[in-house]
Design an enzyme around this catalytic site. Structure first.
Site, PDB file in Angstrom:
ATOM      1  CD  GLU A 115      -2.689  -1.265   2.523  1.00 35.28           C
ATOM      2  OE1 GLU A 115      -3.774  -1.848   2.477  1.00 35.28           O
ATOM      3  OE2 GLU A 115      -2.236  -0.792   3.576  1.00 35.28           O
TER       4      GLU A 115
ATOM      5  CB  CYS B  26       3.180   7.542   3.385  1.00 38.53           C
ATOM      6  SG  CYS B  26       3.784   6.364   4.595  1.00 38.53           S
TER       7      CYS B  26
ATOM      8  CB  CYS C  22       7.642  -4.922   8.718  1.00 38.98           C
ATOM      9  SG  CYS C  22       9.044  -4.113   9.521  1.00 38.98           S
TER      10      CYS C  22
ATOM     11  CB  CYS D  67       6.588  -1.955  15.903  1.00 37.15           C
ATOM     12  SG  CYS D  67       8.263  -1.576  15.349  1.00 37.15           S
TER      13      CYS D  67
ATOM     14  CB  CYS E 231       3.225  -1.387  13.380  1.00 41.46           C
ATOM     15  SG  CYS E 231       3.443  -1.361  11.592  1.00 41.46           S
TER      16      CYS E 231
ATOM     17  CB  CYS F  96       1.643   6.493  11.427  1.00 37.48           C
ATOM     18  SG  CYS F  96       2.410   7.850  10.606  1.00 37.48           S
TER      19      CYS F  96
HETATM   20  S1  SF4 Z   1       6.449   0.438  12.643  1.00 36.29           S
HETATM   21 FE1  SF4 Z   1       5.682  -1.305  11.456  1.00 36.29          FE
HETATM   22  S2  SF4 Z   1       6.567  -1.118   9.426  1.00 36.29           S
HETATM   23 FE2  SF4 Z   1       7.737   0.240  10.802  1.00 36.29          FE
HETATM   24  S3  SF4 Z   1       9.443  -1.033  11.506  1.00 36.29           S
HETATM   25 FE3  SF4 Z   1       7.824  -1.290  13.051  1.00 36.29          FE
HETATM   26  S4  SF4 Z   1       6.712  -3.105  12.355  1.00 36.29           S
HETATM   27 FE4  SF4 Z   1       7.951  -2.425  10.623  1.00 36.29          FE
END
Ligand code: SF4
Length: 342
Positions: free
Chosen positions: A90, A103, A110, A114, A117, A334
């Site tokens: 995306e 963005c 990923c 985190c 996220c 975000c």
């Molecule tokens: S915020 Fe999301 S996309 Fe960014 S590094 Fe952490 S897990 Fe990965």
């Protein structure tokens, strides 16, 4: 070969192997990065035989826009792209006054995990190629051009950790920056990392004009580790040492990103600790109320708590902006990108 994976000398080399004059490379380059052509047939300044060869040998279709969603205020658009291997990523366009900020994503999923996220919650699938990173921008550049507008800023804060795909991200950055093509100023390009220390050091040594942002989100190791597994590898002291080195080497200001989570990291205590840690560093804190995701139960801060947080930091001499949340009704804020159909 996906055409956006090639830089100018590589296009030249390809043309020479085809027995074509090398000056045609610049015509192709400008067609791609100034006129935003997305099929060989649009290159009307090239001979028909060359256009046919391009159609056969150079793919334009490694990244198909399959859906888009506009936010209810019409200011944010999220586009879902399907890659050649059916993975989905995306990319988000945000319109603020005269700004047109993109963005963009650098990975499918990923590996950083985190907790707040949606991309982290889906795990890591693969890196994007430099061309797949570039193609996201060219798609929106074409769309904006049709409205008489242009991309003004690019932030690498979409899906993925760009420093985990360093070479392709930097190759894309160089392609945007190329003065004979897209000619996009490096200072309008921001890369955001969770803090992969060796890569920050490499980036500092390369002295690029690109802006650097660090997702920090906590001022002590225990709290940061509970939100961001990367903190086990590189703790806050190591990370901030690398940030200081970056500022010393480049003379550039660094931005710290902070998702304000109610009762977790929006407390006066966290603000005070952060103020102490960042004091004297050429930096700025971008605090943004947490955007909701399905896999995380933390709640967004309140307006009053966010203002208090900012006040404490500023008293400690650390500039702070509370950013407005954008596009959360279409999961384009975000931390909300999940690369799935909508
Ligand atoms: S915020 Fe999301 S996309 Fe960014 S590094 Fe952490 S897990 Fe990965």
């Amino acid at each position: 070969m996906f055409i956006y994976n090639l830089d100018l000398p590589e296009i030249e080399k390809t043309l020479i192997t085809w027995g074509e004059p090398s000056y045609r490379a610049l015509q192709i380059w400008q067609g791609l990065y100034q006129n935003f052509h997305n099929s060989a047939s649009q290159f009307s300044n090239l001979p028909k035989s060359l256009r046919e060869k391009m159609t056969l040998e150079l793919g334009f279709s490694g990244m198909e826009p399959v859906r888009f969603l506009d936010s209810s205020d019409g200011q944010t658009r999220k586009t879902l792209f399907k890659l050649h291997d059916d993975h989905l990523v995306e990319t988000v366009l945000m319109r603020y006054n005269k700004r047109r900020t993109l963005c963009i994503s650098t990975q499918v999923g990923c590996a950083m995990g985190c907790v707040f996220c949606a991309t982290g919650q889906m795990g890591f699938k693969r890196n994007l190629t430099s061309g797949e990173i570039v193609a996201q921008v060219m798609y929106y550049a074409r769309l904006l051009q049709a409205e008489g507008q242009a991309v003004t800023n690019i932030v690498v804060m979409g899906m993925g950790e760009p420093f985990h795909n360093y070479d392709n991200t930097m190759a894309a950055s160089d392609r945007f920056n190329n003065s004979e093509g897209f000619n996009f100023g490096a200072r309008r390009f921001t890369i955001s990392t969770v803090g992969l220390v060796p890569m920050i050091k490499r980036f500092s040594n390369e002295k690029r004009q690109v802006n650097l942002a660090i997702s920090l989100h906590a001022a002590d190791d225990d709290l940061r580790l509970s939100m961001m597994p990367v903190n086990k590898r590189y703790n806050i002291d190591e990370l901030l040492d690398a940030c200081r080195e970056y500022v010393e080497k480049t003379g550039r200001r660094i931005t710290f990103e902070w998702a304000l989570i109610n009762g977790v990291n929006d407390t006066p205590e966290q603000a005070r600790k952060l103020g102490m840690r960042l004091k004297g560093l050429l930096c700025h804190v971008n605090a943004i109320p947490l955007n909701p995701t399905k896999g995380y139960e933390g709640k967004s801060t309140t307006h009053e708590r966010a203002i208090k947080f900012k006040e404490i930091l500023e008293k400690a001499g650390v500039p702070c902006t509370i950013r407005i949340r954008r596009g959360i009704d279409i999961q384009a804020g975000c931390g909300q990108l999940a690369g799935r159909s909508f």
